[in-house]
Every structure is written in structure tokens, then in C-alpha cells.
Design a protein around this motif. Structure first.
Motif, short mmCIF file in Angstrom:
data_model
loop_
_atom_site.label_atom_id
_atom_site.label_comp_id
_atom_site.label_asym_id
_atom_site.label_seq_id
_atom_site.Cartn_x
_atom_site.Cartn_y
_atom_site.Cartn_z
N ALA A 141 122.82 47.23 -42.81
CA ALA A 141 121.74 48.14 -42.40
C ALA A 141 121.92 48.54 -40.94
N LYS A 142 122.30 47.59 -40.08
CA LYS A 142 122.52 47.91 -38.66
C LYS A 142 123.68 48.89 -38.50
N LEU A 143 124.76 48.67 -39.26
CA LEU A 143 125.90 49.60 -39.19
C LEU A 143 125.50 51.00 -39.65
N SER B 242 122.77 57.30 -35.86
CA SER B 242 122.54 57.68 -34.47
C SER B 242 123.76 58.40 -33.88
N ARG B 243 124.95 57.98 -34.28
CA ARG B 243 126.16 58.68 -33.81
C ARG B 243 126.18 60.12 -34.32
N GLN B 244 125.81 60.30 -35.57
CA GLN B 244 125.81 61.65 -36.14
C GLN B 244 124.79 62.54 -35.45
N THR B 245 123.62 62.00 -35.14
CA THR B 245 122.61 62.82 -34.48
C THR B 245 123.02 63.14 -33.05
#
Length: 133
Positions: A51-53, A59-62
Motif C-alpha cells: 500500500a505504501k509503494l 504521488s510520483r505520477q501527480t
């Protein structure tokens, strides 16, 4: 001489066979229940890690989808404008002349140093920067 049978020790009495009590059953069931607890704990940790990954990937995509903003030097805050101009540095005649004066003809190559660098310029505040620096 004596007989060879006189030199041998006397035979052992026959073993009494008694049925083995099933003492391993209780220990085995406790071991199995302990291992089930360990397995469930491990699966919970793996699910939490996954879930953390997934959250980091979102967040990287956003961040990648967010528009490029100016990190300008406005006080007290940065400019933050999304009006950015991208350009490449070209051959620098000034560097070439200085290089030629210092080291001769080979110094003309100094004018080509850094010519493929990308420069970003904010159209609102005029701040210039190179990406990644």
C-alpha cells in the motif's frame, strides 16, 4: 583353553515394548497455531508495504503531471508562474574570442562548451535556470 562362548558377555534381557504416548500432538498443534499467527502477521506487513509503494507511485505520477512552475526569487514567496519559455544555448562568440586570446586557435572550441544546455526562462519575472540544478 576356554570356549569362545565363555568370553562373550551374557545376553541382554528382551526389551519390554510399551506403546508410545502421543505427546507430540499437543506440541505440534501449538507450533501450527504459532506459525499461523506469524504467517498472518507477515501477510499484514506485506500488504502494508504494498500500500505504501502504491501511494508513492501515485504521488510520483501527480508530481510528474503537475505543470512546471517558476522557482523565481520573489520575496517573500517564489514567483510560481506556469508561463515558462524553454530554449537551448547556442555557440558563444564571447567564449570563443576569450579562448582564442588565451590559448590560441584551439580556444575557439570554448565557444561550443555548454551549447546543448537547456535554459528555462519565466515570462513573468524573468528568472532563468537550468532544469535539475
Amino acid at each position: 583353553m576356554s570356549e569362545p562362548s565363555d568370553l562373550l558377555p551374557p545376553p541382554l534381557p528382551p526389551l519390554e515394548t510399551t506403546p508410545v504416548k502421543p505427546t507430540l500432538g499437543a506440541a505440534w498443534s501449538k507450533f501450527k497455531s504459532d506459525m499461523a499467527v506469524v504467517k498472518a502477521d507477515h501477510q499484514a506487513k506485506v500488504a502494508e508495504h504494498d500500500a505504501k509503494l502504491a501511494e508513492k507511485e501515485v504521488s510520483r505520477q501527480t508530481e510528474a503531471d503537475a505543470p512546471l512552475r517558476c522557482p523565481g526569487k520573489g520575496w517573500p514567496r517564489k514567483c510560481g508562474s506556469t508561463q515558462i519559455h524553454l530554449s537551448e544555448k547556442k555557440f558563444s562568440a564571447g567564449k570563443a574570442v576569450v579562448g582564442a586570446l588565451l590559448v590560441g586557435g584551439i580556444g575557439l572550441i570554448a565557444g561550443a562548451h555548454g551549447r546543448n544546455d537547456v535554459v528555462l526562462t519565466c515570462l513573468k519575472c524573468g528568472h532563468r535556470w537550468t532544469p535539475g540544478k
